[in-house]
Design a protein around this motif. Structure first.
Motif, PDB file in Angstrom:
ATOM      1  N   LEU A  65     -10.894  -9.238  -4.973  1.00  0.00           N
ATOM      2  CA  LEU A  65      -9.878  -8.371  -4.849  1.00  0.00           C
ATOM      3  C   LEU A  65      -8.675  -8.855  -5.499  1.00  0.00           C
ATOM      4  CD1 LEU A  65     -10.468  -6.841  -1.173  1.00  0.00           C
ATOM      5  CD2 LEU A  65     -11.368  -6.017  -3.429  1.00  0.00           C
ATOM      6  N   ARG A  66      -7.802  -8.060  -6.155  1.00  0.00           N
ATOM      7  CA  ARG A  66      -6.737  -8.487  -6.775  1.00  0.00           C
ATOM      8  C   ARG A  66      -5.353  -7.608  -6.409  1.00  0.00           C
ATOM      9  NH1 ARG A  66      -3.899  -7.655 -11.564  1.00  0.00           N
ATOM     10  NH2 ARG A  66      -5.412  -6.609 -12.358  1.00  0.00           N
ATOM     11  N   LEU A  67      -4.454  -7.917  -5.671  1.00  0.00           N
ATOM     12  CA  LEU A  67      -3.357  -7.272  -5.193  1.00  0.00           C
ATOM     13  C   LEU A  67      -2.504  -6.922  -6.372  1.00  0.00           C
ATOM     14  CD1 LEU A  67      -2.481  -8.634  -1.938  1.00  0.00           C
ATOM     15  CD2 LEU A  67      -3.691  -6.622  -2.240  1.00  0.00           C
ATOM     16  N   VAL A  68      -2.184  -5.655  -6.411  1.00  0.00           N
ATOM     17  CA  VAL A  68      -1.007  -5.437  -7.418  1.00  0.00           C
ATOM     18  C   VAL A  68      -0.059  -4.486  -6.896  1.00  0.00           C
ATOM     19  CG1 VAL A  68      -2.667  -5.696  -9.365  1.00  0.00           C
ATOM     20  CG2 VAL A  68      -2.270  -3.305  -8.287  1.00  0.00           C
ATOM     21  N   ASP A  69       1.305  -4.715  -7.366  1.00  0.00           N
ATOM     22  CA  ASP A  69       2.541  -4.008  -7.042  1.00  0.00           C
ATOM     23  C   ASP A  69       3.357  -3.390  -8.048  1.00  0.00           C
ATOM     24  OD1 ASP A  69       3.831  -6.217  -7.604  1.00  0.00           O
ATOM     25  OD2 ASP A  69       3.696  -6.770  -5.438  1.00  0.00           O
ATOM     26  N   GLY A  70       4.317  -2.788  -7.853  1.00  0.00           N
ATOM     27  CA  GLY A  70       5.364  -2.413  -8.858  1.00  0.00           C
ATOM     28  C   GLY A  70       4.686  -1.354  -9.679  1.00  0.00           C
ATOM     29  N   GLU A  71       4.894  -1.581 -11.118  1.00  0.00           N
ATOM     30  CA  GLU A  71       4.477  -0.795 -12.010  1.00  0.00           C
ATOM     31  C   GLU A  71       2.823  -0.603 -12.261  1.00  0.00           C
ATOM     32  OE1 GLU A  71       6.132  -1.494 -15.885  1.00  0.00           O
ATOM     33  OE2 GLU A  71       8.220  -0.947 -15.276  1.00  0.00           O
ATOM     34  N   GLN A  72       2.352  -1.830 -11.729  1.00  0.00           N
ATOM     35  CA  GLN A  72       0.763  -1.863 -11.766  1.00  0.00           C
ATOM     36  C   GLN A  72       0.066  -1.310 -10.690  1.00  0.00           C
ATOM     37  OE1 GLN A  72       0.472  -6.278 -11.828  1.00  0.00           O
ATOM     38  NE2 GLN A  72      -0.540  -6.046 -13.895  1.00  0.00           N
ATOM     39  N   ALA A  73       0.748  -1.006  -9.631  1.00  0.00           N
ATOM     40  CA  ALA A  73       0.243  -0.341  -8.493  1.00  0.00           C
ATOM     41  C   ALA A  73      -0.174   1.036  -8.572  1.00  0.00           C
ATOM     42  CB  ALA A  73       1.410  -0.284  -7.120  1.00  0.00           C
ATOM     43  N   GLY A  74       0.419   1.830  -9.676  1.00  0.00           N
ATOM     44  CA  GLY A  74      -0.135   3.022 -10.096  1.00  0.00           C
ATOM     45  C   GLY A  74      -1.446   3.229 -10.800  1.00  0.00           C
ATOM     46  N   ALA A  75      -1.829   1.922 -11.214  1.00  0.00           N
ATOM     47  CA  ALA A  75      -3.093   1.746 -11.965  1.00  0.00           C
ATOM     48  C   ALA A  75      -4.174   1.122 -11.160  1.00  0.00           C
ATOM     49  CB  ALA A  75      -2.788   1.174 -13.387  1.00  0.00           C
ATOM     50  N   ALA A  76      -4.013   0.967  -9.679  1.00  0.00           N
ATOM     51  CA  ALA A  76      -4.979   0.314  -9.049  1.00  0.00           C
ATOM     52  C   ALA A  76      -6.041   1.058  -8.795  1.00  0.00           C
ATOM     53  CB  ALA A  76      -4.328  -0.157  -7.607  1.00  0.00           C
ATOM     54  N   GLU A  77      -7.292   0.332  -8.522  1.00  0.00           N
ATOM     55  CA  GLU A  77      -8.559   1.229  -8.312  1.00  0.00           C
ATOM     56  C   GLU A  77      -8.538   1.653  -6.911  1.00  0.00           C
ATOM     57  OE1 GLU A  77     -11.807  -0.903 -10.520  1.00  0.00           O
ATOM     58  OE2 GLU A  77     -10.467  -2.328 -10.326  1.00  0.00           O
ATOM     59  N   VAL A  78      -8.090   0.879  -5.862  1.00  0.00           N
ATOM     60  CA  VAL A  78      -7.938   1.362  -4.690  1.00  0.00           C
ATOM     61  C   VAL A  78      -6.740   1.149  -4.034  1.00  0.00           C
ATOM     62  CG1 VAL A  78      -8.940   0.909  -2.133  1.00  0.00           C
ATOM     63  CG2 VAL A  78     -10.471   0.554  -4.213  1.00  0.00           C
ATOM     64  N   VAL A  79      -6.147   2.166  -2.830  1.00  0.00           N
ATOM     65  CA  VAL A  79      -4.940   2.074  -2.492  1.00  0.00           C
ATOM     66  C   VAL A  79      -5.143   2.075  -1.088  1.00  0.00           C
ATOM     67  CG1 VAL A  79      -4.602   4.554  -2.548  1.00  0.00           C
ATOM     68  CG2 VAL A  79      -2.502   3.135  -2.022  1.00  0.00           C
ATOM     69  N   VAL A  80      -4.645   0.895  -0.346  1.00  0.00           N
ATOM     70  CA  VAL A  80      -4.689   1.004   1.111  1.00  0.00           C
ATOM     71  C   VAL A  80      -3.410   1.561   1.781  1.00  0.00           C
ATOM     72  CG1 VAL A  80      -4.923  -0.332   3.248  1.00  0.00           C
ATOM     73  CG2 VAL A  80      -6.220  -1.235   0.993  1.00  0.00           C
ATOM     74  N   LEU A  81      -3.544   2.758   2.450  1.00  0.00           N
ATOM     75  CA  LEU A  81      -2.501   3.578   3.306  1.00  0.00           C
ATOM     76  C   LEU A  81      -2.575   2.979   4.739  1.00  0.00           C
ATOM     77  CD1 LEU A  81      -0.079   5.591   3.281  1.00  0.00           C
ATOM     78  CD2 LEU A  81      -1.851   7.055   3.774  1.00  0.00           C
ATOM     79  N   ILE A  82      -1.316   2.476   5.162  1.00  0.00           N
ATOM     80  CA  ILE A  82      -1.360   1.998   6.633  1.00  0.00           C
ATOM     81  C   ILE A  82      -0.156   2.814   7.210  1.00  0.00           C
ATOM     82  CG2 ILE A  82      -0.984   0.062   8.162  1.00  0.00           C
ATOM     83  CD1 ILE A  82      -1.896  -1.774   5.986  1.00  0.00           C
ATOM     84  N   THR A  83      -0.646   3.649   8.042  1.00  0.00           N
ATOM     85  CA  THR A  83       0.625   4.445   8.991  1.00  0.00           C
ATOM     86  C   THR A  83       0.137   4.660  10.250  1.00  0.00           C
ATOM     87  OG1 THR A  83       1.805   6.478   8.659  1.00  0.00           O
ATOM     88  CG2 THR A  83      -0.518   6.575   7.886  1.00  0.00           C
ATOM     89  N   GLY A  84       1.144   4.978  10.970  1.00  0.00           N
ATOM     90  CA  GLY A  84       0.960   5.325  12.405  1.00  0.00           C
ATOM     91  C   GLY A  84       0.205   6.638  12.550  1.00  0.00           C
ATOM     92  N   GLU A  85       0.326   7.640  11.836  1.00  0.00           N
ATOM     93  CA  GLU A  85      -0.042   8.728  12.022  1.00  0.00           C
ATOM     94  C   GLU A  85       0.007   9.329  10.290  1.00  0.00           C
ATOM     95  OE1 GLU A  85       0.295  13.319  14.189  1.00  0.00           O
ATOM     96  OE2 GLU A  85       1.971  11.639  14.505  1.00  0.00           O
ATOM     97  N   VAL A  86      -1.288   9.850  10.056  1.00  0.00           N
ATOM     98  CA  VAL A  86      -1.305  10.575   8.740  1.00  0.00           C
ATOM     99  C   VAL A  86      -0.710  12.038   8.630  1.00  0.00           C
ATOM    100  CG1 VAL A  86      -2.982  11.235   7.000  1.00  0.00           C
ATOM    101  CG2 VAL A  86      -3.332   9.161   8.106  1.00  0.00           C
ATOM    102  N   VAL A  87       0.327  12.265   7.864  1.00  0.00           N
ATOM    103  CA  VAL A  87       0.679  13.652   7.718  1.00  0.00           C
ATOM    104  C   VAL A  87       0.637  14.053   6.379  1.00  0.00           C
ATOM    105  CG1 VAL A  87       2.484  13.099   9.636  1.00  0.00           C
ATOM    106  CG2 VAL A  87       3.017  12.758   7.202  1.00  0.00           C
TER     107      VAL A  87
END
Length: 212
Positions: free
Chosen positions: A29-51
């Motif tokens: 697994l390779r973490l990406v952020d900034g401009e590269q984040a938009g091209a990531a194959e998987v995004v991990v969303l962490i939140t208390g409640e999904v809205v």
């Protein structure tokens, strides 16, 4: 094999840092952020409640696959997830929903790998909700308009079935009492609607979707 690229969307720095530490432990697994984040194959969303706003945010994260812009595959880590939102979440690319209280390095890494390969993990409660919502969609919207859950009309299924059986366009037209142009239009419509490459790809899609 190239590592799966992953971006993290977290409500705070503590959650971001914890998830980053878990994911960085796996060299596939390779973490990406900034401009590269938009091209990531998987995004991990962490939140208390999904809205709804979270799902709308995910809908804007799209990567190019098979010539079309598709939603990124998403793993959600949360305390609260309304089952009524399950189908909408799946439409926005959500592949897994994990309880934050039970999250572990092994569970998160495994879910991200599975999402990257197109597999899904939903708790049993959300699986039931998704099936109920799909059945309601089938009964109330699709079947009355001649469509299946695969998004294919009866005529499209008939044509694809004959293509799968090896029939030529003229033979299909003769069996369906229509012109060759009509058969070609039916196939073109399926290929364009689902972002497929050719007739063989359309047949494969119909088989995977359970229509054939």
């Amino acid at each position: 094999m190239n590592p799966t690229t992953v971006s993290i969307l977290a409500a705070d720095e503590i959650n971001y840092t914890g998830a980053a530490r878990f994911l960085s432990s796996d060299d596939q697994l390779r973490l990406v952020d900034g401009e590269q984040a938009g091209a990531a194959e998987v995004v991990v969303l962490i939140t208390g409640e999904v809205v709804v706003a979270d799902l709308n945010r995910l809908s804007g994260l799209r990567v190019r696959r098979a010539g079309h812009r598709r939603p990124q595959r998403c793993v959600v880590v949360t305390d609260r997830f309304d089952p009524a939102m399950t189908m909408r979440a799946v439409e926005h690319g959500v592949k897994a929903v994990l309880p934050r209280v039970k999250i572990s390095q092994e569970l998160l890494v495994s879910a991200v790998h599975a999402a990257g390969q197109g597999s899904a993990y939903l708790p049993s409660q959300l699986q039931r909700a998704l099936l109920e919502q799909l059945n309601a969609l089938r009964r109330g919207v699709l079947e009355p308009n001649g469509f299946s859950l695969a998004g294919l009309a009866d005529r499209e299924v008939d044509v694809l079935g004959m293509v799968a059986a090896g029939l030529r366009t003229d033979e299909i037209a003769a069996r369906m009492w229509c012109s060759e142009g009509t058969v070609k239009n039916v196939l073109y419509g399926v290929i364009e609607r689902f972002g497929l490459q050719n007739r063989a790809h359309a047949v494969a899609y119909a088989i995977r979707a359970g229509a054939l």
